[in-house]
Enzyme design. Sequence first.
Site, PDB file in Angstrom:
ATOM      1  N   GLN A 166      -1.909   6.162  -3.589  1.00  0.00           N
ATOM      2  CA  GLN A 166      -2.180   4.997  -2.730  1.00  0.00           C
ATOM      3  C   GLN A 166      -1.857   5.246  -1.263  1.00  0.00           C
ATOM      4  OE1 GLN A 166       0.092   2.389  -5.622  1.00  0.00           O
ATOM      5  NE2 GLN A 166      -1.362   0.894  -4.845  1.00  0.00           N
ATOM      6  N   HIS A 188       0.404   1.191 -14.956  1.00  0.00           N
ATOM      7  CA  HIS A 188      -0.445   0.906 -13.789  1.00  0.00           C
ATOM      8  C   HIS A 188      -0.351   2.066 -12.776  1.00  0.00           C
ATOM      9  CE1 HIS A 188      -1.872  -2.068 -10.556  1.00  0.00           C
ATOM     10  NE2 HIS A 188      -1.382  -1.089  -9.830  1.00  0.00           N
ATOM     11  N   GLU A 189       0.869   2.569 -12.557  1.00  0.00           N
ATOM     12  CA  GLU A 189       1.059   3.653 -11.576  1.00  0.00           C
ATOM     13  C   GLU A 189       0.487   4.974 -12.077  1.00  0.00           C
ATOM     14  OE1 GLU A 189       1.705   2.493  -8.894  1.00  0.00           O
ATOM     15  OE2 GLU A 189       2.712   0.649  -9.464  1.00  0.00           O
ATOM     16  N   HIS A 248      -3.090   5.133 -11.431  1.00  0.00           N
ATOM     17  CA  HIS A 248      -3.407   5.526 -10.041  1.00  0.00           C
ATOM     18  C   HIS A 248      -3.465   7.052  -9.904  1.00  0.00           C
ATOM     19  CE1 HIS A 248      -3.556   1.885  -7.639  1.00  0.00           C
ATOM     20  NE2 HIS A 248      -2.404   1.439  -8.101  1.00  0.00           N
ATOM     21  N   CYS A 267      -2.477  -5.448  -7.366  1.00  0.00           N
ATOM     22  CA  CYS A 267      -2.360  -4.070  -6.871  1.00  0.00           C
ATOM     23  C   CYS A 267      -2.373  -4.105  -5.355  1.00  0.00           C
ATOM     24  CB  CYS A 267      -3.527  -3.229  -7.400  1.00  0.00           C
ATOM     25  SG  CYS A 267      -3.465  -1.511  -6.859  1.00  0.00           S
ATOM     26  N   LEU A 268      -1.459  -3.363  -4.749  1.00  0.00           N
ATOM     27  CA  LEU A 268      -1.401  -3.331  -3.285  1.00  0.00           C
ATOM     28  C   LEU A 268      -2.676  -2.735  -2.693  1.00  0.00           C
ATOM     29  CD1 LEU A 268       2.327  -2.220  -2.858  1.00  0.00           C
ATOM     30  CD2 LEU A 268       1.365  -4.522  -2.562  1.00  0.00           C
ATOM     31  N   GLY A 286       5.764  -1.438  -7.466  1.00  0.00           N
ATOM     32  CA  GLY A 286       5.492  -0.031  -7.743  1.00  0.00           C
ATOM     33  C   GLY A 286       4.554   0.543  -6.691  1.00  0.00           C
TER      34      GLY A 286
HETATM   35  O1  GNR Z   1       3.308  -4.976  -6.839  1.00  0.00           O
HETATM   36  C1  GNR Z   1       2.650  -4.819  -7.879  1.00  0.00           C
HETATM   37  N1  GNR Z   1       2.714  -5.751  -8.861  1.00  0.00           N
HETATM   38  C2  GNR Z   1       2.175  -5.574 -10.114  1.00  0.00           C
HETATM   39  C3  GNR Z   1       2.057  -6.695 -10.928  1.00  0.00           C
HETATM   40  C4  GNR Z   1       1.559  -6.572 -12.198  1.00  0.00           C
HETATM   41  C5  GNR Z   1       1.169  -5.341 -12.679  1.00  0.00           C
HETATM   42  C6  GNR Z   1       1.263  -4.214 -11.878  1.00  0.00           C
HETATM   43  C7  GNR Z   1       1.764  -4.325 -10.598  1.00  0.00           C
HETATM   44  S1  GNR Z   1       1.918  -2.917  -9.602  1.00  0.00           S
HETATM   45  C8  GNR Z   1       1.762  -3.647  -8.017  1.00  0.00           C
HETATM   46  C9  GNR Z   1       1.985  -2.611  -6.936  1.00  0.00           C
HETATM   47  C10 GNR Z   1       0.905  -1.563  -7.004  1.00  0.00           C
HETATM   48  O2  GNR Z   1      -0.224  -1.739  -6.639  1.00  0.00           O
HETATM   49  N2  GNR Z   1       1.228  -0.424  -7.541  1.00  0.00           N
HETATM   50  O3  GNR Z   1       0.311   0.534  -7.676  1.00  0.00           O
HETATM   51 NI    NI Z   2      -1.581  -0.499  -7.833  1.00  0.00          NI
END
Ligand code: GNR
Ligand code: NI
Length: 167
Positions: A51, A133-134, A137, A91-92, A46
């Site tokens: 980001q 999660h997104e 952000h 999270c990236l 995601g």
């Molecule tokens: O790549 C991602 N893997 C992930 C694994 C578990 C819960 C959430 C994520 S999202 C993350 C990519 C990211 O940072 N998206 O904002």
């Molecule tokens: Ni993230």
Amino acid sequence: MSTLEILEFPDPRLRKKALPIANVTAKEYDLASRMLAAMYKAPGIGLAATQVNIHKRLIVCDVSENQDNPLILINPVIRESYGCTESQEGCLSIPGFYETITRSSEILIDTIDQHGKPISKEANGTLAICIQHEIDHLEGKLFVDYLSSTKRQLIRKKLLKIQQMKD
Ligand code: GNR
Ligand code: NI
């Protein structure tokens, strides 16, 4: 075209609240396709516009095994949520750190889809976790905010050290 750069914690720009998209235009589709390219390259499941330092309510995700099911969600809102589930999140924007986070296990969202059409969508499993999660952000929230401040500060210190080595 160059890959979009992904901001890293504790960059203060990750704390900005994204604004709703009033009109879905070619500009939004162009951004979404560049975000998908950056997400697949990373690789991740995601990515939120926040980001890549674009403070608009747009997220992309793909939780499929073969990375062949991209989703574009514009102005996503969680209308209902059910249950709770724990999972290891990464999270990236927080590279190299993984922590157990509790989230709703099923969600119902209202959003504009990849065709510019308002839809409601149910999600469960990894997709539900990813969307939550997104959307965090877009509110300037990161998974480290669910941890103790001691843990968060430790991750902050370690990441700053790595970032300083790079520049
Ligand atoms: O790549 C991602 N893997 C992930 C694994 C578990 C819960 C959430 C994520 S999202 C993350 C990519 C990211 O940072 N998206 O904002
Ligand atoms: Ni993230």
